[in-house]
Write a protein that holds these residues in place. Sequence first.
Motif, PDB file in Angstrom:
ATOM      1  N   ASP A  45     -57.124   2.387  24.296  1.00  0.00           N
ATOM      2  CA  ASP A  45     -55.765   1.871  24.131  1.00  0.00           C
ATOM      3  C   ASP A  45     -55.522   0.678  25.059  1.00  0.00           C
ATOM      4  O   ASP A  45     -54.873  -0.309  24.677  1.00  0.00           O
ATOM      5  CB  ASP A  45     -54.739   2.956  24.445  1.00  0.00           C
ATOM      6  CG  ASP A  45     -54.465   3.882  23.268  1.00  0.00           C
ATOM      7  OD1 ASP A  45     -55.108   3.725  22.219  1.00  0.00           O
ATOM      8  OD2 ASP A  45     -53.605   4.772  23.407  1.00  0.00           O
ATOM      9  N   TYR A 101     -61.395   0.157  19.655  1.00  0.00           N
ATOM     10  CA  TYR A 101     -60.075   0.465  19.087  1.00  0.00           C
ATOM     11  C   TYR A 101     -59.743  -0.598  18.053  1.00  0.00           C
ATOM     12  O   TYR A 101     -59.886  -1.785  18.304  1.00  0.00           O
ATOM     13  CB  TYR A 101     -59.028   0.467  20.201  1.00  0.00           C
ATOM     14  CG  TYR A 101     -57.717   1.059  19.810  1.00  0.00           C
ATOM     15  CD1 TYR A 101     -56.790   0.347  19.064  1.00  0.00           C
ATOM     16  CD2 TYR A 101     -57.390   2.353  20.198  1.00  0.00           C
ATOM     17  CE1 TYR A 101     -55.581   0.895  18.714  1.00  0.00           C
ATOM     18  CE2 TYR A 101     -56.172   2.913  19.847  1.00  0.00           C
ATOM     19  CZ  TYR A 101     -55.282   2.179  19.110  1.00  0.00           C
ATOM     20  OH  TYR A 101     -54.079   2.718  18.768  1.00  0.00           O
ATOM     21  N   VAL A 104     -48.294   1.226  21.095  1.00  0.00           N
ATOM     22  CA  VAL A 104     -49.471   1.543  21.892  1.00  0.00           C
ATOM     23  C   VAL A 104     -49.109   2.778  22.706  1.00  0.00           C
ATOM     24  O   VAL A 104     -48.164   2.754  23.490  1.00  0.00           O
ATOM     25  CB  VAL A 104     -49.850   0.386  22.850  1.00  0.00           C
ATOM     26  CG1 VAL A 104     -51.095   0.742  23.646  1.00  0.00           C
ATOM     27  CG2 VAL A 104     -50.058  -0.901  22.066  1.00  0.00           C
ATOM     28  N   GLN A 123     -59.509   7.990  24.773  1.00  0.00           N
ATOM     29  CA  GLN A 123     -58.733   7.068  23.943  1.00  0.00           C
ATOM     30  C   GLN A 123     -57.775   6.255  24.799  1.00  0.00           C
ATOM     31  O   GLN A 123     -57.395   5.139  24.428  1.00  0.00           O
ATOM     32  CB  GLN A 123     -57.964   7.831  22.873  1.00  0.00           C
ATOM     33  CG  GLN A 123     -57.296   6.949  21.831  1.00  0.00           C
ATOM     34  CD  GLN A 123     -58.281   6.099  21.052  1.00  0.00           C
ATOM     35  OE1 GLN A 123     -59.225   6.626  20.474  1.00  0.00           O
ATOM     36  NE2 GLN A 123     -58.086   4.795  21.049  1.00  0.00           N
ATOM     37  N   HIS A 154     -56.979  -2.271  23.652  1.00  0.00           N
ATOM     38  CA  HIS A 154     -56.115  -2.769  22.581  1.00  0.00           C
ATOM     39  C   HIS A 154     -54.998  -3.639  23.156  1.00  0.00           C
ATOM     40  O   HIS A 154     -54.663  -4.698  22.615  1.00  0.00           O
ATOM     41  CB  HIS A 154     -55.534  -1.576  21.824  1.00  0.00           C
ATOM     42  CG  HIS A 154     -54.793  -1.930  20.578  1.00  0.00           C
ATOM     43  ND1 HIS A 154     -55.219  -2.894  19.700  1.00  0.00           N
ATOM     44  CD2 HIS A 154     -53.635  -1.427  20.043  1.00  0.00           C
ATOM     45  CE1 HIS A 154     -54.371  -2.989  18.687  1.00  0.00           C
ATOM     46  NE2 HIS A 154     -53.395  -2.107  18.887  1.00  0.00           N
ATOM     47  N   LYS A 205     -55.758  12.360  24.690  1.00  0.00           N
ATOM     48  CA  LYS A 205     -56.051  10.944  24.954  1.00  0.00           C
ATOM     49  C   LYS A 205     -57.048  10.791  26.108  1.00  0.00           C
ATOM     50  O   LYS A 205     -57.925   9.942  26.074  1.00  0.00           O
ATOM     51  CB  LYS A 205     -54.759  10.197  25.301  1.00  0.00           C
ATOM     52  CG  LYS A 205     -53.905   9.845  24.100  1.00  0.00           C
ATOM     53  CD  LYS A 205     -54.319   8.520  23.507  1.00  0.00           C
ATOM     54  CE  LYS A 205     -53.379   8.092  22.402  1.00  0.00           C
ATOM     55  NZ  LYS A 205     -53.742   6.792  21.821  1.00  0.00           N
TER      56      LYS A 205
END
Length: 327
Positions: free
Chosen positions: A246, A2, A197, A242, A249, A237
Amino acid sequence: MYPVENTISLAIPDIRPPSPVVWSIMIPAYNCTGFLEETIKSVVSQFSDYSAVQVEVIDDCSTDANVEEVVGRAGKGKVSYFRQTTNVGSLRNFETCIKRAKGKYVHLLHGDDRVKPGFYTKMETLLNSDDKIGAAFCRTNYINDNGEYLFTQDAETNTEGVLNDILLRLGEHQRIETPSMVVRKSVYEHIGLFRDVTYGEDWDMWIRIAASYPIAYTPDVLAEYRRQANGSITSQKILTAQNIYDLEHVMQLTRQYFPEEKVNAIQRKAKLYYAAYAIRTADKLWHSKQHVKGALNQIKAAFHFSKSPVIIMAAAKVLVKILIRYK
């Protein structure tokens, strides 16, 4: 991987003159009208005097029902209603909640969650015990679509008070459900709003708070978090994994808040925890939806976090189920 970039919201909460309001109970809602009445009733039953209490539903342009009508019926004149002019998404809706909050203490209560009797009394007692305490939370029950009990969150400790090691614990994984958490308005004014986020924004926020303020806790079970059967398991997601990237991240954004000599060990534990979470999600995607691509994406993300023997073995079990079409 990410991409890492500064995604801190530049919007700052409105700093208003001192207010006589003690409690701002802000209820963000979007297409959860089937549960909203329960949520509202769980709040309004706890106060006899509303002179120092603000309860407001912030509707992100729901399309499933007339939300204002539900608020009027369930709130009985004690709950106000605000509707966004366009759908702004959950993060901006949270931002609106915080900006519109007038009280000393802010409680974000999702429109499908609930609080149990005594929640606000207990949280106020914890926060009033020391002006330095920036937030307080309790233990949580998990409930299903019908409001039936599923299980109870593990206790952080059996005693009540400030958790001295909560920052380090939070670094290992998200452990505070939003309906259980109350934050001083002044804390949001100091550290800012939720960062951009989509998955893990609450984890990021609680870490930032814990890095700057003491956080108090009670093992009393006073909040209820709803796990919906038709929740986000098939969201894009999840299907693309993802959600896991995330979370990575968030780990990158929050490294700065942990002691330099401990951050690597803390985040290794976090990656192992969320690798296991990704494997469980892969298993669920296969069993409930037979979604092979989504399951494989979650397994790939798990290996991105950890290739420990435990993770490899767990992934192998899911892969075998997929190969033999075991349901």
